[in-house]
Write a protein that holds these residues in place. Structure first.
Motif, PDB file in Angstrom:
ATOM      1  N   VAL A  70       0.855  -1.187   0.000  1.00 22.32           N
ATOM      2  CA  VAL A  70       0.000   0.000   0.000  1.00 22.32           C
ATOM      3  C   VAL A  70       0.889   1.234   0.000  1.00 22.32           C
ATOM      4  O   VAL A  70       1.723   1.416   0.903  1.00 22.32           O
ATOM      5  CB  VAL A  70      -0.922   0.012   1.245  1.00 22.32           C
ATOM      6  N   GLU A  71       0.729   2.091  -0.988  1.00 29.23           N
ATOM      7  CA  GLU A  71       1.566   3.282  -1.101  1.00 29.23           C
ATOM      8  C   GLU A  71       1.161   4.329  -0.068  1.00 29.23           C
ATOM      9  O   GLU A  71      -0.020   4.625   0.109  1.00 29.23           O
ATOM     10  CB  GLU A  71       1.461   3.876  -2.507  1.00 29.23           C
ATOM     11  N   VAL A  72       2.164   4.881   0.622  1.00 29.25           N
ATOM     12  CA  VAL A  72       1.928   5.981   1.556  1.00 29.25           C
ATOM     13  C   VAL A  72       2.968   7.063   1.300  1.00 29.25           C
ATOM     14  O   VAL A  72       3.988   6.837   0.641  1.00 29.25           O
ATOM     15  CB  VAL A  72       2.023   5.514   3.031  1.00 29.25           C
ATOM     16  N   ASP A  73       2.706   8.259   1.845  1.00 33.67           N
ATOM     17  CA  ASP A  73       3.684   9.334   1.745  1.00 33.67           C
ATOM     18  C   ASP A  73       4.399   9.498   3.090  1.00 33.67           C
ATOM     19  O   ASP A  73       4.100   8.791   4.062  1.00 33.67           O
ATOM     20  CB  ASP A  73       3.038  10.640   1.277  1.00 33.67           C
ATOM     21  N   MET A  74       5.335  10.424   3.157  1.00 33.08           N
ATOM     22  CA  MET A  74       6.146  10.586   4.364  1.00 33.08           C
ATOM     23  C   MET A  74       5.291  10.955   5.574  1.00 33.08           C
ATOM     24  O   MET A  74       5.509  10.451   6.686  1.00 33.08           O
ATOM     25  CB  MET A  74       7.232  11.639   4.135  1.00 33.08           C
ATOM     26  N   ALA A  75       4.315  11.837   5.385  1.00 35.52           N
ATOM     27  CA  ALA A  75       3.459  12.236   6.507  1.00 35.52           C
ATOM     28  C   ALA A  75       2.703  11.038   7.073  1.00 35.52           C
ATOM     29  O   ALA A  75       2.577  10.887   8.297  1.00 35.52           O
ATOM     30  CB  ALA A  75       2.489  13.325   6.060  1.00 35.52           C
ATOM     31  N   GLN A  76       2.205  10.181   6.201  1.00 34.04           N
ATOM     32  CA  GLN A  76       1.487   8.990   6.663  1.00 34.04           C
ATOM     33  C   GLN A  76       2.433   8.015   7.365  1.00 34.04           C
ATOM     34  O   GLN A  76       2.063   7.388   8.360  1.00 34.04           O
ATOM     35  CB  GLN A  76       0.803   8.308   5.475  1.00 34.04           C
ATOM     36  N   ALA A  77       3.652   7.891   6.853  1.00 33.47           N
ATOM     37  CA  ALA A  77       4.632   7.002   7.487  1.00 33.47           C
ATOM     38  C   ALA A  77       4.985   7.497   8.885  1.00 33.47           C
ATOM     39  O   ALA A  77       5.082   6.701   9.835  1.00 33.47           O
ATOM     40  CB  ALA A  77       5.876   6.908   6.618  1.00 33.47           C
ATOM     41  N   LEU A  78       5.171   8.799   9.040  1.00 30.79           N
ATOM     42  CA  LEU A  78       5.510   9.355  10.348  1.00 30.79           C
ATOM     43  C   LEU A  78       4.347   9.217  11.323  1.00 30.79           C
ATOM     44  O   LEU A  78       4.553   8.946  12.516  1.00 30.79           O
ATOM     45  CB  LEU A  78       5.923  10.819  10.201  1.00 30.79           C
ATOM     46  N   GLU A  79       3.123   9.395  10.850  1.00 38.29           N
ATOM     47  CA  GLU A  79       1.967   9.215  11.727  1.00 38.29           C
ATOM     48  C   GLU A  79       1.832   7.757  12.155  1.00 38.29           C
ATOM     49  O   GLU A  79       1.493   7.472  13.312  1.00 38.29           O
ATOM     50  CB  GLU A  79       0.689   9.677  11.023  1.00 38.29           C
ATOM     51  N   ALA A  80       2.116   6.832  11.243  1.00 39.43           N
ATOM     52  CA  ALA A  80       2.074   5.409  11.599  1.00 39.43           C
ATOM     53  C   ALA A  80       3.127   5.095  12.653  1.00 39.43           C
ATOM     54  O   ALA A  80       2.878   4.309  13.586  1.00 39.43           O
ATOM     55  CB  ALA A  80       2.293   4.553  10.351  1.00 39.43           C
ATOM     56  N   ARG A  81       4.308   5.698  12.537  1.00 42.36           N
ATOM     57  CA  ARG A  81       5.351   5.489  13.535  1.00 42.36           C
ATOM     58  C   ARG A  81       4.925   6.050  14.888  1.00 42.36           C
ATOM     59  O   ARG A  81       5.135   5.417  15.933  1.00 42.36           O
ATOM     60  CB  ARG A  81       6.663   6.137  13.086  1.00 42.36           C
ATOM     61  N   ALA A  82       4.300   7.225  14.885  1.00 39.90           N
ATOM     62  CA  ALA A  82       3.822   7.815  16.139  1.00 39.90           C
ATOM     63  C   ALA A  82       2.723   6.959  16.759  1.00 39.90           C
ATOM     64  O   ALA A  82       2.681   6.778  17.989  1.00 39.90           O
ATOM     65  CB  ALA A  82       3.315   9.234  15.885  1.00 39.90           C
ATOM     66  N   ASP A  83       1.847   6.408  15.923  1.00 36.09           N
ATOM     67  CA  ASP A  83       0.781   5.540  16.440  1.00 36.09           C
ATOM     68  C   ASP A  83       1.360   4.276  17.057  1.00 36.09           C
ATOM     69  O   ASP A  83       0.884   3.813  18.104  1.00 36.09           O
ATOM     70  CB  ASP A  83      -0.189   5.187  15.306  1.00 36.09           C
ATOM     71  N   ARG A  84       2.390   3.721  16.428  1.00 39.57           N
ATOM     72  CA  ARG A  84       3.040   2.540  16.997  1.00 39.57           C
ATOM     73  C   ARG A  84       3.640   2.862  18.358  1.00 39.57           C
ATOM     74  O   ARG A  84       3.544   2.071  19.300  1.00 39.57           O
ATOM     75  CB  ARG A  84       4.132   2.029  16.054  1.00 39.57           C
ATOM     76  N   ARG A  85       4.258   4.029  18.487  1.00 41.86           N
ATOM     77  CA  ARG A  85       4.822   4.439  19.777  1.00 41.86           C
ATOM     78  C   ARG A  85       3.731   4.577  20.825  1.00 41.86           C
ATOM     79  O   ARG A  85       3.926   4.200  21.992  1.00 41.86           O
ATOM     80  CB  ARG A  85       5.582   5.754  19.616  1.00 41.86           C
ATOM     81  N   ARG A  86       2.582   5.122  20.430  1.00 44.03           N
ATOM     82  CA  ARG A  86       1.472   5.254  21.385  1.00 44.03           C
ATOM     83  C   ARG A  86       0.995   3.885  21.847  1.00 44.03           C
ATOM     84  O   ARG A  86       0.676   3.684  23.033  1.00 44.03           O
ATOM     85  CB  ARG A  86       0.333   6.058  20.755  1.00 44.03           C
ATOM     86  N   ARG A  87       0.919   2.916  20.924  1.00 46.78           N
ATOM     87  CA  ARG A  87       0.494   1.568  21.308  1.00 46.78           C
ATOM     88  C   ARG A  87       1.494   0.928  22.267  1.00 46.78           C
ATOM     89  O   ARG A  87       1.108   0.261  23.238  1.00 46.78           O
ATOM     90  CB  ARG A  87       0.310   0.702  20.056  1.00 46.78           C
ATOM     91  N   LEU A  88       2.784   1.131  22.016  1.00 47.57           N
ATOM     92  CA  LEU A  88       3.792   0.604  22.927  1.00 47.57           C
ATOM     93  C   LEU A  88       3.716   1.283  24.293  1.00 47.57           C
ATOM     94  O   LEU A  88       3.905   0.632  25.335  1.00 47.57           O
ATOM     95  CB  LEU A  88       5.187   0.783  22.324  1.00 47.57           C
ATOM     96  N   ASP A  89       3.414   2.574  24.301  1.00 45.55           N
ATOM     97  CA  ASP A  89       3.271   3.276  25.575  1.00 45.55           C
ATOM     98  C   ASP A  89       2.085   2.723  26.369  1.00 45.55           C
ATOM     99  O   ASP A  89       2.166   2.608  27.607  1.00 45.55           O
ATOM    100  CB  ASP A  89       3.091   4.778  25.343  1.00 45.55           C
ATOM    101  N   ARG A  90       0.994   2.395  25.685  1.00 40.17           N
ATOM    102  CA  ARG A  90      -0.151   1.801  26.392  1.00 40.17           C
ATOM    103  C   ARG A  90       0.224   0.442  26.966  1.00 40.17           C
ATOM    104  O   ARG A  90      -0.196   0.080  28.077  1.00 40.17           O
ATOM    105  CB  ARG A  90      -1.347   1.686  25.443  1.00 40.17           C
TER     106      ARG A  90
END
Length: 325
Positions: free
Chosen positions: A298-318
């Motif tokens: 699935v093609e994404v742009d840099m903004a989407q990639a960075l948001e996905a990385r931030a979401d992963r960090r939030r899940r790890l924090d939970r």
């Protein structure tokens, strides 16, 4: 204390959070392929989340403990057996001196992390205890585990306790078909438009060549590159380039036939065009793919990639918060 390896399983090694900072010397990250499973396993037994664990692939090892210990197993779905009786996944449990821990074949997922309170206490090499097989260093004697190996274990933390577990809602779902988000690479423009379309439209199948170095995907439409005169230093095949660095997660397509996603033990550079890079938030998904599992890119742009990385960090924090309670 120590752990005796009675049977090594298919591909079992010592891994931790990895060895960043040496790519310029040709030394890759290494470390557990599924980093979230590493974090979970360690937190369950009271370790630092990057401590060294035993990582197994498809079929786990048979281990015997020479002293009481606290253990947790995360990642792939496989029956865990303590002295022949089923033990829980994603939950810390105690073993006694002489106990044997074994595993059935993994039904879903491809890798497990076996954490022991105190961590696997092999020597630190370049800041990590991870095994780098191609370089033959780190881990236990720089290689996969063999029958007869004896793994040293460190001192458990005071917080280590049995029965610690985590809500299933905080765990990733193991699936046989996944979507892998891809940021187009610096050579993406070299693909013909028809191949740009087919690369993202096709369903690709994991081949048998799927290990810590990389995952090969098959049964999609072969990719066609733009015609060009090969530059000096590059091979004649359209997928060749003058050598360049390979990012973690980068996708090369030798001869345009089968995409290969480079994982944590891959070489750091070479002469194949990188058509894209799987975003860091999705690399754990690849670690849990068995041969014949399927993926869509699935093609994404840099903004989407960075948001996905931030979401992963939030899940790890939970996850961290839940296990700190």
């Amino acid at each position: 204390m120590a752990i005796d390896v009675l049977k090594p399983g298919l591909a079992t090694s010592v891994q931790d959070a990895g060895r960043p900072g040496y790519y310029h010397l040709g030394i890759p990250l290494s470390g557990a392929l599924d980093q979230q499973s590493l974090v979970l396993a360690n937190l369950l037994v009271g370790n630092d989340e990057g401590a060294a664990v035993i990582e197994s692939t498809l079929l786990g090892p048979e281990l015997q403990f020479d002293a009481p210990a606290l253990v947790a197993v995360t990642g792939a779905d496989a029956k865990i057996k303590l002295n022949g009786n089923e033990a829980p996944r994603n939950t810390s449990f105690t073993v006694q001196a002489g106990d044997k821990l074994s595993f059935d074949f993994m039904k879903l997922g491809a890798r497990m992390c076996i954490a022991v309170a105190g961590g696997i206490d092999v020597p630190v090499v370049l800041g990590s205890r991870s095994t780098y097989g191609l370089g033959a260093f780190g881990g236990f004697n720089g290689r996969k585990l063999l029958a007869g190996d004896k793994l040293p274990v460190g001192t458990p933390a005071a917080s280590a306790r049995a029965g610690r577990t985590v809500d299933a809602a905080l765990l990733p779902v193991l699936e046989k078909e996944v979507a892998l988000r891809v940021l187009p690479g610096i050579y993406f423009h070299r693909l013909q438009e028809v191949s740009v379309q087919s690369f993202f439209a096709d369903t690709w199948t994991v081949g048998s060549e799927a290990d810590r170095i990389g995952y090969r995907y098959k049964h999609g439409t072969p990719l066609k590159f733009q015609d060009r005169t090969p530059p000096f230093g590059a091979g004649d095949d359209p997928s060749n380039i003058v050598d360049a660095g390979y990012p973690y997660g980068s996708i090369q397509v030798p001869g345009g036939r089968e995409p290969i996603i480079l994982h944590r033990d891959a070489v750091s550079g070479g002469g194949y065009a990188m058509v894209g890079t799987v975003i860091s938030a999705d690399m754990d998904l690849i670690a849990q793919m068995q041969p014949n599992h399927k993926a869509r890119f699935v093609e994404v742009d840099m903004a989407q990639a960075l948001e996905a990385r931030a979401d992963r960090r939030r899940r790890l924090d939970r996850l961290r918060a839940a296990l700190a309670a």
